[in-house]
Design a protein around this motif. Structure first.
Motif, PDB file in Angstrom:
ATOM      1  N   THR A 287       1.004  -1.210  -0.015  1.00 27.64           N
ATOM      2  CA  THR A 287       0.131   0.085   0.137  1.00 27.64           C
ATOM      3  C   THR A 287       0.966   1.344   0.077  1.00 27.64           C
ATOM      4  N   ASN A 288       0.285   2.396  -0.474  1.00 23.94           N
ATOM      5  CA  ASN A 288       1.203   3.769  -0.364  1.00 23.94           C
ATOM      6  C   ASN A 288      -0.093   4.581   0.183  1.00 23.94           C
ATOM      7  N   PRO A 289       0.393   5.927   0.310  1.00 22.07           N
ATOM      8  CA  PRO A 289      -0.584   6.885   1.039  1.00 22.07           C
ATOM      9  C   PRO A 289      -1.745   7.401  -0.037  1.00 22.07           C
TER      10      PRO A 289
ATOM     11  N   THR B  97      -3.219   5.282  -2.303  1.00 28.22           N
ATOM     12  CA  THR B  97      -4.166   4.169  -2.205  1.00 28.22           C
ATOM     13  C   THR B  97      -5.198   4.618  -0.832  1.00 28.22           C
TER      14      THR B  97
END
Length: 114
Positions: free
Chosen positions: A59-61, A63
């Motif tokens: 995940t990334n911010p 998302t």
């Protein structure tokens, strides 16, 4: 995440039963619909985070923020559709059920695990 969604579903049913006992069938349906306005977007958000966490990059911010935006937009769209389509809406049951289901995850915060 699944425990939070299940807790919200249980809270929705309990809130609807209480509303039904206090206000009759229209209050029961209004409380159920208020809970649905919270449970469905949260479920979609949890599913999105779960699937993005399984990807190789994780995940990334962005998302998270995009998922949160979709959750809020879905909540408003569901509320608008219910207000527009269900003419026998009991506003008190609808709003209180939404708030109770929205804040039900606090129960898990105070649960002690050995």
């Amino acid at each position: 995440m699944l425990r939070i969604i299940l807790l919200q579903l249980v809270t929705m049913v309990v809130a609807a039963c209480v509303a039904g006992l206090l206000g009759g069938v229209p209050a029961l349906w209004s409380a159920l619909l208020g809970g649905v306005c919270c449970v469905v977007p949260n479920s979609l958000f949890a599913l999105r985070l779960f699937t993005s966490a399984r990807k190789p990059g994780g995940t990334n911010p962005m998302t998270f923020f995009f998922g949160e935006f979709i959750k809020i937009a879905t909540t408003f769209a569901l509320m608008a559709a219910i207000v527009w389509l269900y003419h026998g809406l009991n506003w008190l049951a609808f709003v209180l059920s939404f708030i109770v289901v929205l804040k039900s995850y606090f129960i898990l915060l105070f649960r002690h695990r050995p």
